[in-house]
Design a protein around this motif. Structure first.
Motif, short mmCIF file in Angstrom:
data_model
loop_
_atom_site.label_atom_id
_atom_site.label_comp_id
_atom_site.label_asym_id
_atom_site.label_seq_id
_atom_site.Cartn_x
_atom_site.Cartn_y
_atom_site.Cartn_z
N GLY A 1 0.83 -1.21 0.00
CA GLY A 1 0.00 0.00 0.00
C GLY A 1 0.86 1.25 0.00
N TYR A 2 1.94 1.19 0.75
CA TYR A 2 2.88 2.32 0.86
C TYR A 2 3.60 2.51 -0.48
CZ TYR A 2 7.35 4.44 2.52
OH TYR A 2 8.47 5.21 2.71
N LEU A 3 4.12 1.41 -1.02
CA LEU A 3 4.86 1.49 -2.29
C LEU A 3 3.99 1.99 -3.44
CD1 LEU A 3 7.19 -1.64 -2.46
CD2 LEU A 3 7.81 0.72 -3.05
N ASP A 4 2.72 1.57 -3.43
CA ASP A 4 1.80 2.01 -4.48
C ASP A 4 1.73 3.53 -4.56
OD1 ASP A 4 1.17 -0.41 -5.52
OD2 ASP A 4 -0.75 -0.63 -4.44
N GLY A 5 1.77 4.18 -3.40
CA GLY A 5 1.73 5.64 -3.35
C GLY A 5 2.76 6.24 -4.28
N PHE A 6 3.93 5.61 -4.33
CA PHE A 6 5.02 6.14 -5.16
C PHE A 6 4.89 5.68 -6.61
CE2 PHE A 6 6.26 5.77 -0.75
CZ PHE A 6 6.52 7.10 -0.47
N ARG A 7 4.34 4.47 -6.78
CA ARG A 7 4.14 3.97 -8.16
C ARG A 7 3.15 4.84 -8.92
NH1 ARG A 7 3.72 -1.76 -5.57
NH2 ARG A 7 5.87 -2.47 -5.73
N PHE A 8 2.20 5.44 -8.18
CA PHE A 8 1.20 6.31 -8.82
C PHE A 8 1.68 7.76 -8.90
CE2 PHE A 8 -1.97 3.17 -6.78
CZ PHE A 8 -1.79 2.26 -7.81
#
Ligand code: ATP
Ligand code: AMO
Length: 466
Positions: free
Chosen positions: A419-426
């Motif tokens: 969930g945390y990593l997704d923040g940066f992927r988006f």
């Protein structure tokens, strides 16, 4: 019905009949016709005098009042009179109250472990009394925290604690930050796996948040731009020191960066300077009360053209080497050397407040941005007061690939923080922030010597009560 008044207002009420509710701090009968009651409200106190007088105060009434236990809460009606002699003591002011009526509001049923008078006694008074049993030890205080907290010193300490939080909020609001509330129940550890409390959570387990680190960064990824939080932080460190708690109040902030991470450092620096000014200028009375029991050299900081003292980790190491510390012992700066550095800095630069920048990458958490010019270093900083760390912060990695790689380097499975990593992927703006320990700042500003004194009901590896 007269309105109740505060002791603090009495000097301006000479001649008035007033009603006040207070605790009996102590009392002393003089013969069978007179009793002195020292009445206390928080950090204020006043002497009340009860004298037998026909139609007003009977002998029985006086006897009963003289027998009331210390710490009883009473409601007193009386006339305010300028004291005949101005006694220069903090507990006896310039006015006294001549009592006409006295009611007991709440009595004291149990034997007091110590009196509030004992709790407020200074080292100098204890030395002068020649009786070391007059000293109330910290453990005794913490075991009986309700009585201890009634002391003038503690009333002042916790007023200052509240002021600190207030000043933190005011500064950040005026700089466009918004307050967030992040969950304290977590699915994964954030700082390091070793210091996390595991709790049962239905059929599985959960962790207590070690900081709002992930949440505040995710708020940036969600376009909040500038956020802060004041909330509890849990650390399962078995550190029985003067400066570690297992639960403390974290003052955290996170913000986007335009050009350079020093924008965040400057914001944090401005925050501390405004807190120091606010405390010193608006809470002098409380600081003086605490200083009576905890004498301390006045806390010093630098302002003006030079501003706050800043130096790099490498420069900090050099200062310690020049002072005789072996370079081999300085891969990390331990608590003892941190304090030594504080003394060196105070002697050389006359400040108790400074910033160390550019820590080696290997000493910092996975989310820290490496220095683009030297990847062994990082865009990170710690702030210090009197040689002890009060804040840790950094620019963060906002590139998801680099972030994943750093997680792997530190032995963290990226899947566990999807969930945390997704923040940066988006997509996420460059950003940075910092975390402050509220109790540490208060302890060091006032030089209380033990963090437990700056915590209402402290939690440490050996204390979960009261
Ligand atoms: P932070 O945790 O915010 O980085 P900190 O000051 O607690 O701040 P750590 O690196 O966690 O920094 O703490 C480790 C420091 O505290 C070390 O320098 C270590 O010497 C000291 N320390 C930790 N536990 C103990 C202990 N039980 N006894 C003595 N010192 C300790
Ligand atoms: P760190 O772990 O350094 O950084 O914590 C930030 C600040 O919290 C205080 N602190 C403590 N206070 C009392 N008892 C403890 N056991 C304790 N541990 C830490 C210190 C410290 O400087 N996520 C990062 C912050 C960030 O980068 O924004 C973090 O938690 O004052």
């Amino acid at each position: 019905h007269r309105p109740r008044v505060d002791i603090a207002s009495l000097p301006s009420r000479d001649g008035e009949t007033v009603l006040l509710r207070a605790r009996i701090h102590n009392s002393r009968a003089q013969g069978s016709k007179m009793v002195f009651l020292n009445l206390r409200q928080r950090i204020e106190s006043v002497q009340a005098l009860m004298i037998v007088a026909p139609e007003k105060v009977s002998k029985q009434m006086l006897k009963w009042a003289a027998g009331l236990a210390t710490e009883s809460i009473v409601l007193v009606e009386g006339v305010v009179k300028k004291s005949p002699e101005i006694i220069k003591s903090a507990t006896v002011g310039t006015v006294e109250v001549e009592v006409s009526k006295l009611f007991l509001i709440s009595g004291v049923e149990a034997r007091l472990p110590f009196t509030v008078e004992d709790a407020d006694r200074t080292e100098a008074e204890i030395e002068a009394s020649g009786d070391q049993f007059n000293r109330v030890l910290l453990d005794t205080r913490l075991n009986n925290r309700v009585i201890d907290l009634r002391s003038q010193t503690n009333q002042a300490i916790f007023k200052l604690q509240a002021a600190l939080g207030d000043l933190f909020r005011q500064f950040l609001h005026s700089n466009g930050f918004i307050e967030i509330h992040s969950p304290k129940l977590q699915g994964a550890a954030t700082e390091s796996g070793a210091s996390v409390f595991k709790v049962s959570y239905f059929k599985g387990g959960a962790f207590l948040a070690q900081s709002p680190q992930l949440a505040k960064q995710m708020a940036i990824a969600a376009d909040f731009e500038r956020v802060y939080e004041i909330g509890p932080v849990f650390r399962a460190e078995d550190s029985n020191t003067h400066r570690h708690l297992t639960e403390f109040m974290g003052l955290d902030l996170e913000m986007t960066i335009e050009e350079h991470y020093h924008e965040v450092m400057e914001m944090l620096d401005g925050l501390f300077i405004s807190i120091f000014h606010g405390l010193r200028e608006k809470y002098k009375k409380e600081i003086d009360v605490v200083n009576k029991q905890f004498p301390a050299e006045e806390f010093k900081w630098r302002e003006g053209p030079d501003g706050t003292l800043k130096f790099s980790f490498r420069e900090a190491v050099n200062l310690l080497v020049e002072d005789g510390v072996a370079r081999e012992d300085l891969d990390d700066i331990n608590t003892e050397n941190e304090k030594r550095l504080g003394r060196i800095v105070r002697a050389k630069y006359e400040t108790d407040y400074y910033i160390i920048d550019k820590f080696p990458m290997e000493l910092r958490p996975f989310y820290t941005m490496p220095d683009p010019n030297d990847p062994t270093l990082s865009n990170s900083y710690d702030f210090f007061m009197r040689g002890e760390e009060i804040l840790s912060g950094a620019q963060r990695i906002h590139d998801p690939k680099l972030l994943e790689q750093q997680m792997r380097n530190k032995g963290i499975d990226p899947e566990s923080m999807k969930g945390y990593l997704d923040g940066f992927r988006f997509g996420c703006s460059p950003h940075g922030g910092g975390g402050i320990g509220l109790e540490r700042v208060l302890m060091l500003f006032l030089k209380l010597n033990n963090i437990r004194r700056a915590s209402l009901f402290p939690r440490d590896p050996k204390r979960l009560e009261p």
